[in-house]
Structures are given as C-alpha cells and as structure tokens.
Design an enzyme around this catalytic site. Structure first.
Site, mmCIF file in Angstrom:
data_model
loop_
_atom_site.group_PDB
_atom_site.id
_atom_site.type_symbol
_atom_site.label_atom_id
_atom_site.label_comp_id
_atom_site.label_asym_id
_atom_site.label_seq_id
_atom_site.Cartn_x
_atom_site.Cartn_y
_atom_site.Cartn_z
ATOM 1 N N HIS A 24 0.834 -1.206 0.000
ATOM 2 C CA HIS A 24 0.000 0.000 0.000
ATOM 3 C C HIS A 24 0.869 1.257 0.000
ATOM 4 O O HIS A 24 1.252 1.746 1.063
ATOM 5 C CB HIS A 24 -0.892 0.008 1.239
ATOM 6 C CG HIS A 24 -1.768 -1.202 1.366
ATOM 7 N ND1 HIS A 24 -1.289 -2.427 1.779
ATOM 8 C CD2 HIS A 24 -3.098 -1.368 1.123
ATOM 9 C CE1 HIS A 24 -2.295 -3.306 1.779
ATOM 10 N NE2 HIS A 24 -3.396 -2.686 1.391
ATOM 11 N N ASN A 65 -8.055 11.822 3.824
ATOM 12 C CA ASN A 65 -7.774 11.924 2.376
ATOM 13 C C ASN A 65 -8.989 11.628 1.511
ATOM 14 O O ASN A 65 -8.889 11.627 0.280
ATOM 15 C CB ASN A 65 -6.587 11.013 2.002
ATOM 16 C CG ASN A 65 -6.874 9.539 2.267
ATOM 17 O OD1 ASN A 65 -8.023 9.128 2.417
ATOM 18 N ND2 ASN A 65 -5.822 8.734 2.325
ATOM 19 N N ILE A 107 -10.409 9.089 0.697
ATOM 20 C CA ILE A 107 -10.330 7.907 -0.171
ATOM 21 C C ILE A 107 -10.257 6.653 0.688
ATOM 22 O O ILE A 107 -9.539 6.613 1.690
ATOM 23 C CB ILE A 107 -9.066 7.961 -1.066
ATOM 24 C CG1 ILE A 107 -9.155 9.091 -2.102
ATOM 25 C CG2 ILE A 107 -8.802 6.620 -1.752
ATOM 26 C CD1 ILE A 107 -10.148 8.867 -3.216
ATOM 27 N N HIS A 164 -4.098 3.302 -3.315
ATOM 28 C CA HIS A 164 -4.278 2.707 -1.978
ATOM 29 C C HIS A 164 -3.499 1.406 -1.773
ATOM 30 O O HIS A 164 -2.692 1.312 -0.852
ATOM 31 C CB HIS A 164 -5.756 2.448 -1.692
ATOM 32 C CG HIS A 164 -5.977 1.558 -0.508
ATOM 33 N ND1 HIS A 164 -6.082 2.041 0.776
ATOM 34 C CD2 HIS A 164 -6.050 0.199 -0.401
ATOM 35 C CE1 HIS A 164 -6.221 1.025 1.615
ATOM 36 N NE2 HIS A 164 -6.212 -0.105 0.927
ATOM 37 N N ARG A 193 -18.267 -18.017 38.876
ATOM 38 C CA ARG A 193 -18.018 -16.558 38.844
ATOM 39 C C ARG A 193 -17.789 -16.045 40.258
ATOM 40 O O ARG A 193 -17.006 -15.125 40.481
ATOM 41 C CB ARG A 193 -19.162 -15.809 38.153
ATOM 42 C CG ARG A 193 -20.486 -15.946 38.851
ATOM 43 C CD ARG A 193 -21.578 -15.121 38.169
ATOM 44 N NE ARG A 193 -22.874 -15.456 38.746
ATOM 45 C CZ ARG A 193 -23.856 -14.599 38.956
ATOM 46 N NH1 ARG A 193 -23.721 -13.329 38.628
ATOM 47 N NH2 ARG A 193 -24.997 -14.987 39.478
ATOM 48 N N GLU A 221 -17.692 -4.002 24.563
ATOM 49 C CA GLU A 221 -16.886 -5.217 24.707
ATOM 50 C C GLU A 221 -15.629 -5.179 23.834
ATOM 51 O O GLU A 221 -14.525 -5.527 24.280
ATOM 52 C CB GLU A 221 -17.716 -6.463 24.358
ATOM 53 C CG GLU A 221 -18.881 -6.726 25.301
ATOM 54 C CD GLU A 221 -20.115 -5.880 24.985
ATOM 55 O OE1 GLU A 221 -20.135 -5.216 23.915
ATOM 56 O OE2 GLU A 221 -21.072 -5.885 25.788
ATOM 57 N N HIS A 261 -21.518 -16.510 32.788
ATOM 58 C CA HIS A 261 -22.808 -16.941 32.242
ATOM 59 C C HIS A 261 -22.523 -17.829 31.027
ATOM 60 O O HIS A 261 -22.895 -17.525 29.904
ATOM 61 C CB HIS A 261 -23.685 -15.734 31.905
ATOM 62 C CG HIS A 261 -24.043 -14.920 33.117
ATOM 63 N ND1 HIS A 261 -23.095 -14.336 33.932
ATOM 64 C CD2 HIS A 261 -25.243 -14.605 33.675
ATOM 65 C CE1 HIS A 261 -23.695 -13.706 34.925
ATOM 66 N NE2 HIS A 261 -24.996 -13.866 34.800
ATOM 67 N N HIS A 277 -28.677 -14.868 25.053
ATOM 68 C CA HIS A 277 -27.626 -14.733 26.064
ATOM 69 C C HIS A 277 -26.917 -16.041 26.381
ATOM 70 O O HIS A 277 -26.003 -16.066 27.195
ATOM 71 C CB HIS A 277 -28.225 -14.166 27.361
ATOM 72 C CG HIS A 277 -28.500 -12.693 27.295
ATOM 73 N ND1 HIS A 277 -29.209 -12.123 26.263
ATOM 74 C CD2 HIS A 277 -28.156 -11.673 28.114
ATOM 75 C CE1 HIS A 277 -29.299 -10.818 26.468
ATOM 76 N NE2 HIS A 277 -28.657 -10.518 27.580
HETATM 77 C C1 LIG Z 1 -11.384 -4.309 10.095
HETATM 78 C C2 LIG Z 1 -10.864 -4.185 8.702
HETATM 79 N N1 LIG Z 1 -11.725 -4.236 7.679
HETATM 80 C C3 LIG Z 1 -11.273 -4.168 6.408
HETATM 81 C C4 LIG Z 1 -9.950 -4.046 6.150
HETATM 82 C C5 LIG Z 1 -9.443 -4.019 4.717
HETATM 83 N N2 LIG Z 1 -8.982 -2.663 4.389
HETATM 84 C C6 LIG Z 1 -7.688 -2.336 4.451
HETATM 85 S S1 LIG Z 1 -7.412 -0.730 4.098
HETATM 86 C C7 LIG Z 1 -9.049 -0.447 3.831
HETATM 87 C C8 LIG Z 1 -9.538 0.916 3.451
HETATM 88 C C9 LIG Z 1 -9.076 1.891 4.425
HETATM 89 O O1 LIG Z 1 -9.323 3.182 4.018
HETATM 90 P P1 LIG Z 1 -8.450 4.326 4.654
HETATM 91 O O2 LIG Z 1 -8.282 4.101 6.083
HETATM 92 O O3 LIG Z 1 -9.079 5.593 4.251
HETATM 93 O O4 LIG Z 1 -7.042 4.117 3.994
HETATM 94 P P2 LIG Z 1 -6.410 4.870 2.736
HETATM 95 O O5 LIG Z 1 -7.015 4.258 1.526
HETATM 96 O O6 LIG Z 1 -6.743 6.293 2.858
HETATM 97 O O7 LIG Z 1 -4.972 4.560 2.860
HETATM 98 C C10 LIG Z 1 -9.773 -1.611 4.027
HETATM 99 C C11 LIG Z 1 -11.247 -1.704 3.859
HETATM 100 C C12 LIG Z 1 -9.082 -4.005 7.256
HETATM 101 N N3 LIG Z 1 -7.765 -3.914 7.098
HETATM 102 N N4 LIG Z 1 -9.560 -4.046 8.514
HETATM 103 MG MG LIG Z 2 -8.492 7.265 3.390
#
Ligand SMILES: Cc1ncc(C[n+]2csc(CCOP(=O)(O)OP(=O)(O)O)c2C)c(N)n1
Ligand SMILES: [Mg+2]
Length: 679
Positions: free
Chosen positions: A39, A198, A200, A274, A371, A425, A475, A487
């Site tokens: 990335h 950003n 995106i 990305h 518990r 949680e 529980h 539950h």
């Molecule tokens: C819990 C989780 N869900 C999905 C992903 C897969 N994933 C990795 S990066 C991303 C998008 C993240 O967007 P952003 O934080 O805006 O990163 P940017 O593209 O700006 O670097 C996703 C969905 C992950 N790493 N963790």
């Molecule tokens: Mg982003």
C-alpha cells in the site's frame, strides 16, 4: 542539498522538510514495488505529517525501544506499514535497508502489516482497522494510571504521549466510537490522533459511504479537535501538534487534509494509490515529480543524518534515567516496584500467594458459582498484584470482576485499579491489549461469554501478539437460564478454543477456578479466557496430587476400583453431573473414570506420558460432556466415543428446566452413559 541544510531543516523550512518526507515516499514506493504488493498511498500521503511528528516531537530512543517512558506511536492504518518501517529505518532503529528490501517476504522483520515483536519500535500489531486506535487509548490510559500510581512530588518518572495515525477506515469502524468515547470521558490529554483525512478508501471517494462530521463527532466525545490542517504543510502540522499537546485535559484529534499517494502524477488522490504497486513507470514519474533523483532504495547521507534520532534518543533517555535515579534515591521501594512492574515480573510473594489461594478455594465447601469463586480468588490474589487492572463492560455485578480492593479509575483520579468500560466489549478488549502492551499492568475484563463475539478480534490480536490479557467470561451456558438463547453461549467456548495461542479455561469449582486464575496470571505468552458459571456448582474433593494437577489442564478426578472400562471427560458445570453419573454407575459394578478437563489446550501441551496416564489409548470407550457445541470433543473421545452437548441455541426458561430439557441432569447423563456402554 548540503548535509548541514538537511540537518538544519527547521519548522518553517518546508521545502527541506519535504525532501526528508520524500525519503519516506521513495522507500515506500520502492518497497511496495519490490514486493509487487502493498500500500504506497497512505505512506506517501502521511509522509509530511510523520516527518514533523517524528523529527520534532516524538521522544524515543532508537537504541532502546523498551525505554519505559518513551512516547508511544501507533500506526492504526496498518496497511501503511511502509510509513512505519521507513520511519524506524531512517531514525536509526535496528531495521536495516535490507529488511525494507524484503518487505512482505517470509521471515522478514517487515511483514505486510506491522507486527508486534518483529521490527523494534513496532508498539502493536495493526491491520484490523480501528483497533490500533483503541490500543492507543489503552496505552494512554496506562500512562495516566502508571503516572498516578508512581509519580511523586518533585519526581515525575512517567510522562509521555501516545501518538496515533488513523485513516478513514479506522474512523468508520465502530470500535473507534467505543474507544474514543471512553478516551473523551476519561480526559486522556496525552493522546494525540492524527487523522489522515484523504477522502479515499478502497472503493473510491468516501463521499458515497462516509460523510460524518468527524470533527463534530469527536467534539461531542469531549475531545479537542484541530480542524482543517493542511497535511502537507509542515509548519501547520507542527502548530497543530503543539496545540494538541498544550491541551492536557482532553485527547486531541488533528484532522489533516492529505492527498493519498502524494507525488504520484497519475495516481495521487485516487483509490488506485491505496493498495497496489504504482508500477515501474509511475514510480519513475513520481520520482520526477518529487524531485527525488536517487536510485531505488537509496537515501543520501545528508538525509540519513537529518533523520538520525539516535543521539537525541540517548540523551533523552539519559535525562530520564537521571530523574529516575533521583526518584530511586528518594523512594527506593517504589523505584524497585516500578522496575518490576514494567518488566512484567510477578512479585516475590506470588508463588506462595498462588498456592494459598488454590488451597483456600479447595477448602471452601459452598456450592458457589464459578463466577463467585473467581471473585473469591480475586480477593486473595488482588492484594498481591498491584499490576492488576480489572474491569467489566458494564456487567460488574454479574461478572463479579470487582473485589474489595477495586477502585474505579476516573477522569479526576487515575490512581485506582478498575475500569468501568461501559457497554463496549470490543473497545474493552482492545484497550486491555493497549494496557498490556504499554507495560506495568495485567489487564482483566469481564462480559458475558456470549458477547465474547463482540470482542473477538481483539482477543485474537492478543493471541497473535502474545499478550497477557485475561478475559472473564461469565454466564457460560444455558445454565444462565431465563435470559434465553440471545444470552446463552453454545459455540463460544469452542470458537475461542480454535484461536491459536489463546488458552481457554472452564473450571468446575472453586479450586479449579483459582488454579485457572493462577495459570492466567503466569501465562506471559498469550491471553487466557476464563469461562465461568452463573449458577452454583458442587465443590469436588481432591487429594494433593489432583489439586496440583489442575494446572495441567486435565486430570483424573474420579477413579473406579479396578482398571477403568470407560472414561467420562467433562468441563465446568458438567463435571458435577459426570461425577454423579459415574459414581452411580460404579456403584452398580461399572468401572468409569472421570477426567476433569478445565483446559483442553493446556492438557494437550503436556508430555505424552502424562496424557497417556490420564487418557490411556487402550480405553476407547469415552464420553465427553459439555453444555455447548460438541465438535471440539471428538478429538478426545475418538471414533468410538460419544459427546453429550448442545447443538441448538437454548431457550428462555429457568436453568433447571433447561438442563432437564437438554438431557443434562445426572440421571439423564447416567442413562446415556449406560446405554452407550451397552451399545
Ligand atoms: C477491520 C478491517 N476491515 C477491512 C480491512 C481491509 N482494508 C484495508 S485498508 C481499507 C480501506 C481503508 O481506508 P483508509 O483508512 O481511508 O485508507 P487509505 O485508503 O486512505 O490509505 C480496508 C477496507 C481491514 N484492514 N480491517
Ligand atoms: Mg483514506
């Protein structure tokens, strides 16, 4: 650029600083290109922010990543791992260029996402978005609590910041709400989050799925929000971080407008930057646009010199060491205790305390719920373990996670040892990991076993990182009764057991509960889950050998006269049933052994001779009993065996009626075993 110009880059000297940030950009695109995977966008977009934070603010010592009072840095958007690896490499950590060249390769210190324990300086494993941010809240809480417990007038030995980089993904994730809401309530003023705004994420421009007013949201949590910071303007970033640090009563969110893939002429600002290599020609074009005229993986000496944090780091730690020495002179016992705590060593009195606690619980003849036995154990262990930080996700009176020495931590007083996590949680479990990662604490936290699913990925991360987090999950079956199937956990014990490196205990009475607690406290290589009943269970008699063998995970609890013809294996609330049924059948001439198996994984880790002694291969007639899904037990009972379990979701009714309905009474178990033995 001359050496002195680079080294002397000042806060307002953006072009020079830009050059230093470009070193991150170049290393990141080169490493992703070499791996043909990764990335580049986030590191290229956050490079200017990181340069300011690391060169002007971060107090750390590359030569000693374990310095207890270092600032913590968490890259919550872990896909941007090359940002962190570049920073560690450039700052002078033991992460040579060769490791960057081996980005994402087998056995390298530079896995796809930052992993705790691989490269020095990686404070937590990140990748599951939002969770690093929650870990960081836990670290900031740890700093606050440790400071309250150890700092003394004129002697401040705990005083550091926790800085986080987080992206859109982290803030979309629900856990960001849980963790940041609590951080606001607790007023964690040394927590500074730099938001990579950003616009995106993977699917493109987030306008279609993320239009929250993030600034308003965080203000509503009680944070200081510093808005509209140009994430490519070093001076603006520095001003924002200064403002964040100046507000000591509230955590700060700095919203940095950035361009993903900054410097890439055709991919900047687009989702294309990305999660894929830019491509060779685009990397060249980016070099051109950035004015970075150096070969792949080449950083000029002047840039290294400007980045090198080693000298400053040694001086910072030495200055702290002087303060610590003065503290030690004034408060020798406290200083020794601080050292013990941050090293994670147990107190000298621990072995005796632990042995006494197990013996005391064995001596208790009440049919307590486990518990309750857990709480009785805490009363005995708690006074010896000031590093305990307990808590519950709003179920304290049900989980019985509090003991007489529990004192809540609040915004105004962090000297206590108990966190009311609220109904959060996942946030609780991830904060606990942050507490464990920070050092100085052994966190335990409670909820209902059925809601362990909510916390599950944080439990998994504790296992992956090898953290001593202890989950008190009460529980633990249909035995909770009237609250019904929503539950009543059925598959949960097994689903926790399949997590590698996660130890699961389901004790049957007071002594097993105490032994499970002791084992959990002593397990420094991974988390433990304690599965505890709501309802009372009968105490089991044991000789000294049996008492000592509880910690081996499984042991012979009831032995018939003569060689056993069959073995009944049970856990938790079903051990009493197994003992009653086997006793009745043995009275009728059968020879049935009962094995109590509070922890199958601990038992499986014993040597072969021990396992054979408990479960002799020659005895093939075996029945396992557990009020949960049966699957796990087939490996113990074998092809000739049988499992009495529960494959539906339970129902709402008094516990007694449910055990009756599902065939989990001593009589029903006896009948079932008898017919199995005849079959
Ligand atoms: C819990 C989780 N869900 C999905 C992903 C897969 N994933 C990795 S990066 C991303 C998008 C993240 O967007 P952003 O934080 O805006 O990163 P940017 O593209 O700006 O670097 C996703 C969905 C992950 N790493 N963790
Ligand atoms: Mg982003």
């Amino acid at each position: 650029m001359s050496t002195s110009a680079a080294a002397g880059a000042g806060a307002n000297d953006t072009p020079l600083r830009r050059e230093l940030a470009n070193a991150i950009r170049a290393l990141s695109m080169d490493a992703v290109q070499a791996a043909n995977s990764g990335h580049p966008g986030a590191p290229m977009g956050m490079a200017d922010i990181a340069e300011v934070l690391w060169r002007d603010f971060l107090r750390h010592n590359p030569a000693n990543p374990a310095w207890p009072d270092r600032d913590r840095f968490v890259l919550s958007n872990g896909h941007g791992s090359m940002l962190l690896y570049s920073l560690l490499h450039l700052s002078g950590y033991d992460l040579p260029l060769d490791e960057l060249k081996r980005f994402r390769q087998l056995g390298s210190k530079t896995p796809g996402h930052p992993e705790y324990g691989h490269a020095p300086g990686v404070e937590t494993t990140t990748g599951p978005l939002g969770q690093g941010l929650a870990n960081a809240v836990g670290m900031a809480l740890a700093e606050r609590m440790l400071a309250a417990q150890f700092n003394r007038d004129g002697h401040v030995i705990v005083d550091h910041h926790t800085y986080v980089c987080a992206g859109d993904g982290c803030l979309m994730e629900g856990i960001s709400h849980e963790a940041c809401s609590l951080a606001g309530t607790l007023g964690l003023g040394k927590l500074v989050v730099l938001y990579d705004d950003n616009r995106i994420s993977i699917d493109g421009d987030v306008t279609g799925w993320f239009t929250d007013d993030t600034a308003a949201r965080f203000r509503a949590y009680g944070w200081q929000v510093i808005e509209k910071v140009d994430g490519h303007d070093a001076a603006a970033i520095a001003r924002a971080i200064e403002a964040a640090r100046a507000d000591t009563g509230r955590p700060s969110l700095i919203c940095c407008r950035t361009v993903i893939g900054y410097g890439s002429p055709n991919k900047a600002g687009k989702a294309a930057a990305h999660g894929a290599p830019l491509g060779a020609s685009e990397v060249s074009a980016a070099r051109e646009q950035l004015g970075w005229a150096h070969e792949a993986f080449t950083v000029p000496p002047a840039h290294y010199a400007a980045w090198d944090a080693r000298g400053k780091g040694v001086a910072l730690e030495a200055e702290w060491q002087r303060r610590f020495d003065a503290y030690a002179a004034a408060h020798p016992a406290l200083a020794a205790e601080f050292t013990r705590r941050v090293q994670g060593a147990l107190p000298a009195a621990w072995p005796q305390v632990a042995t006494d606690a197990v013996a005391a619980l064995q001596a208790t003849d009440a049919a307590n719920a486990t518990r309750k036995s857990s709480q009785l154990t805490l009363e005995l262990l708690g006074p010896a373990l000031p590093e305990f930080v307990g808590g519950s996700a709003d179920l304290t009176e049900s989980n019985l996670t509090h003991w007489k020495g529990s004192r809540a931590v609040s915004r105004d007083d962090a000297s206590g040892n108990y966190v009311n996590y609220g109904v959060r949680e996942f946030g609780m479990a991830a904060l606990m990991n942050g507490l464990a990662l920070h050092g100085g604490f052994i966190p335990y936290g409670g909820t209902f076993l059925v809601f362990s699913d909510y916390a599950r990925n944080a439990i998994r991360m504790a296992a992956l990182m090898g953290l001593r987090s202890i989950y008190v999950l009460t529980h633990d079956s249909i035995g909770l009764g009237e609250d019904g199937p929503t539950h009543q956990p059925v598959e949960h014990a097994n689903s926790l057991r399949v997590i590698p490196n996660c130890t699961v205990w389901r004790p049957c009475d007071g002594a097993e509960t105490a032994a499970a607690w002791v084992a959990a406290v002593e397990c420094t290589t991974g988390p433990s889950c304690l599965l505890l009943t709501r309802q009372g269970v009968p105490p089991q008699p044991r000789d000294a050998r049996q008492l000592a063998d509880i910690r081996r995970g499984g042991y012979v609890l009831l032995e018939p006269a003569g060689e056993p013809e069959a073995i009944v294996i049970a856990t938790g609330s079903e051990v009493g049933l197994a003992v009653a049924a086997a006793t009745a059948l043995n009275g009728k001439g059968r020879r049935i052994r009962v094995v109590s198996m509070p922890s199958g994984d601990v038992f499986l880790a014993q040597d072969a001779a021990y396992r054979e002694a408990v479960l002799p291969a020659a005895v093939r007639r075996r029945i396992a009993i557990e009020a949960g899904s049966p699957d796990y037990w087939y490996r113990f009972v074998g092809l000739d065996g049988d499992v009495i379990g529960l494959s539906s979701f339970g129902a709402s009714a008094p516990a007694g009626a449910l055990f009756e309905a599902y065939g989990l009474t001593a009589q029903a178990v006896e009948t079932r075993i008898a017919s199995y033995l005849q079959g």
